[in-house]
Design an enzyme around this catalytic site. Structure first.
Site, mmCIF file in Angstrom:
data_model
loop_
_atom_site.group_PDB
_atom_site.id
_atom_site.type_symbol
_atom_site.label_atom_id
_atom_site.label_comp_id
_atom_site.label_asym_id
_atom_site.label_seq_id
_atom_site.Cartn_x
_atom_site.Cartn_y
_atom_site.Cartn_z
ATOM 1 N N SER A 1 -6.643 -6.062 -12.318
ATOM 2 C CA SER A 1 -5.633 -5.923 -13.375
ATOM 3 C C SER A 1 -4.252 -6.248 -12.810
ATOM 4 C CB SER A 1 -5.591 -4.480 -13.894
ATOM 5 O OG SER A 1 -6.861 -4.056 -14.346
ATOM 6 N N LEU B 1 6.252 3.626 -4.178
ATOM 7 C CA LEU B 1 7.706 3.493 -4.182
ATOM 8 C C LEU B 1 8.340 4.678 -4.909
ATOM 9 C CD1 LEU B 1 7.829 -0.300 -5.057
ATOM 10 C CD2 LEU B 1 8.248 0.736 -2.814
ATOM 11 N N MET C 1 0.791 -1.227 0.000
ATOM 12 C CA MET C 1 0.000 0.000 0.000
ATOM 13 C C MET C 1 0.830 1.287 0.000
ATOM 14 S SD MET C 1 -2.872 -1.331 -0.308
ATOM 15 C CE MET C 1 -3.993 0.052 -0.111
ATOM 16 N N ASN D 1 2.349 -5.667 -10.233
ATOM 17 C CA ASN D 1 1.387 -5.280 -9.195
ATOM 18 C C ASN D 1 0.017 -5.809 -9.584
ATOM 19 O OD1 ASN D 1 0.346 -3.877 -6.898
ATOM 20 N ND2 ASN D 1 -0.411 -2.266 -8.254
ATOM 21 N N GLN E 1 -11.460 -10.641 -5.353
ATOM 22 C CA GLN E 1 -10.273 -11.295 -4.764
ATOM 23 C C GLN E 1 -10.212 -12.773 -5.116
ATOM 24 O OE1 GLN E 1 -9.254 -10.411 -0.744
ATOM 25 N NE2 GLN E 1 -8.543 -8.389 -1.355
ATOM 26 N N THR F 1 5.313 1.020 -13.229
ATOM 27 C CA THR F 1 6.108 2.127 -13.759
ATOM 28 C C THR F 1 5.958 3.303 -12.800
ATOM 29 O OG1 THR F 1 4.265 2.993 -15.046
ATOM 30 C CG2 THR F 1 5.711 1.400 -16.162
ATOM 31 N N HIS G 1 -3.972 -4.741 -9.119
ATOM 32 C CA HIS G 1 -4.800 -3.597 -8.726
ATOM 33 C C HIS G 1 -6.265 -3.965 -8.938
ATOM 34 C CE1 HIS G 1 -5.958 0.540 -8.040
ATOM 35 N NE2 HIS G 1 -6.809 0.392 -9.039
ATOM 36 N N GLU H 1 -8.589 -12.855 -8.250
ATOM 37 C CA GLU H 1 -7.160 -12.510 -8.127
ATOM 38 C C GLU H 1 -6.331 -13.735 -7.755
ATOM 39 O OE1 GLU H 1 -7.092 -9.237 -5.270
ATOM 40 O OE2 GLU H 1 -7.085 -7.816 -6.955
ATOM 41 N N ASP I 1 -0.314 3.052 -10.699
ATOM 42 C CA ASP I 1 -1.317 2.167 -11.305
ATOM 43 C C ASP I 1 -1.432 2.404 -12.819
ATOM 44 O OD1 ASP I 1 -1.912 1.128 -8.769
ATOM 45 O OD2 ASP I 1 -3.430 2.662 -8.401
HETATM 46 C C1 GRF Z 1 -6.001 -7.033 -3.393
HETATM 47 O O1 GRF Z 1 -7.357 -6.913 -3.690
HETATM 48 C C2 GRF Z 1 -5.150 -6.330 -4.404
HETATM 49 O O2 GRF Z 1 -5.760 -6.167 -5.645
HETATM 50 C C3 GRF Z 1 -4.953 -4.976 -3.799
HETATM 51 O O3 GRF Z 1 -4.945 -5.159 -2.420
HETATM 52 C C4 GRF Z 1 -5.642 -6.344 -2.083
HETATM 53 C C5 GRF Z 1 -4.717 -7.162 -1.249
HETATM 54 O O4 GRF Z 1 -5.334 -8.234 -0.619
HETATM 55 N N1 GRF Z 1 -3.763 -4.376 -4.344
HETATM 56 P P1 GRF Z 1 -4.454 -9.331 0.107
HETATM 57 O O5 GRF Z 1 -3.572 -8.623 1.136
HETATM 58 O O6 GRF Z 1 -3.623 -10.032 -0.916
HETATM 59 O O7 GRF Z 1 -5.437 -10.245 0.772
#
Ligand code: GRF
Length: 214
Positions: free
Chosen positions: A140, A97, A94, A111, A175, A145, A113, A178, A149
């Site tokens: 995504s 950088l 979070m 990353n 998630q 860069t 997002h 993800e 985002d």
């Molecule tokens: C994810 O939804 C990711 O897209 C965002 O932050 C969340 C992190 O969740 N960047 P976790 O810590 O991996 O559970």
């Protein structure tokens, strides 16, 4: 000869469910990487405990322990360099950088997002997607860069916004996707299918002009 496992460092700030998906994929033999380091800006991040449970080196680099932002970036940069990682994976990290650190890892830092970039850069993406009346939402995976985002997107997982969705429910569905797609993209990198050449991503020996959509 089989390709050696790609040395990887993961940066987390919180819960670490994406890190867990990566660790699980590795344990299941589906991800040919060598986790050299998991680092966090927050010592209490659950992601650090997940790393330790999996036998991976876990380090906190708290900004409070550095004199200023530049010193913190240097400390983190030194830790990453020292880890021997060839790819840095941001998984719920979070903090922004420093440009120098991002440049040092150009083409070697990913990353994830939680939006369909370029829509909804920054925070509170699920609430903002609902407020905007978006019919599709998702996540995504992109190269990092200097533009927040804003780096080239490799893959997007899309899902419909359902009637009655609230930010929490939508976040849970995003998630779940993800956890499926991040290991897939890291595997592309580890197997050499995803590369960075002359300032842009290539996938399967072709320049990637637009994201893979799943
Ligand atoms: C994810 O939804 C990711 O897209 C965002 O932050 C969340 C992190 O969740 N960047 P976790 O810590 O991996 O559970």
């Amino acid at each position: 000869m089989p390709r050696p496992a790609l040395p990887v460092a993961v940066l987390v700030s919180g819960y670490g469910s994406n890190l867990q998906a990566l660790l699980d994929a590795r344990a299941a033999g589906r991800l040919p990487v060598d986790f050299r380091l998991v680092a966090s800006d927050r010592p209490e991040a659950q992601g650090l405990a997940r790393a330790r449970r999996a036998g991976v080196r876990a380090e906190a680099v708290a900004p409070g322990a550095s004199a200023d932002r530049a010193a913190w970036n240097e400390a983190l940069g030194a830790l990453l360099a020292d880890s021997g990682a060839e790819l840095v994976v941001l998984a719920g990290f979070m903090r922004v950088l420093a440009p120098e650190l991002v440049r040092a890892w150009e083409g070697r830092m990913l990353n994830i997002h939680p939006s369909l970039l370029p829509r909804h850069r920054g925070l509170h993406t699920h609430r903002r997607a609902l407020e905007a009346g978006d019919r599709m939402h998702g996540t995504s995976i992109h190269f990092v860069t200097e533009e927040l985002d804003g780096g080239p997107v490799v893959l997007q997982a899309r899902l419909p916004v359902l009637p009655g969705d609230d930010p929490e429910g939508l976040a849970r569905r995003v998630q779940a996707r993800e956890h499926d797609v991040y290991p897939r993209v890291v595997r592309w990198a580890a197997e050499g299918w995803l590369q960075w050449r002359a300032g842009r991503p290539w996938l399967y020996d072709r320049p990637l002009h637009r994201p893979v959509v799943v």
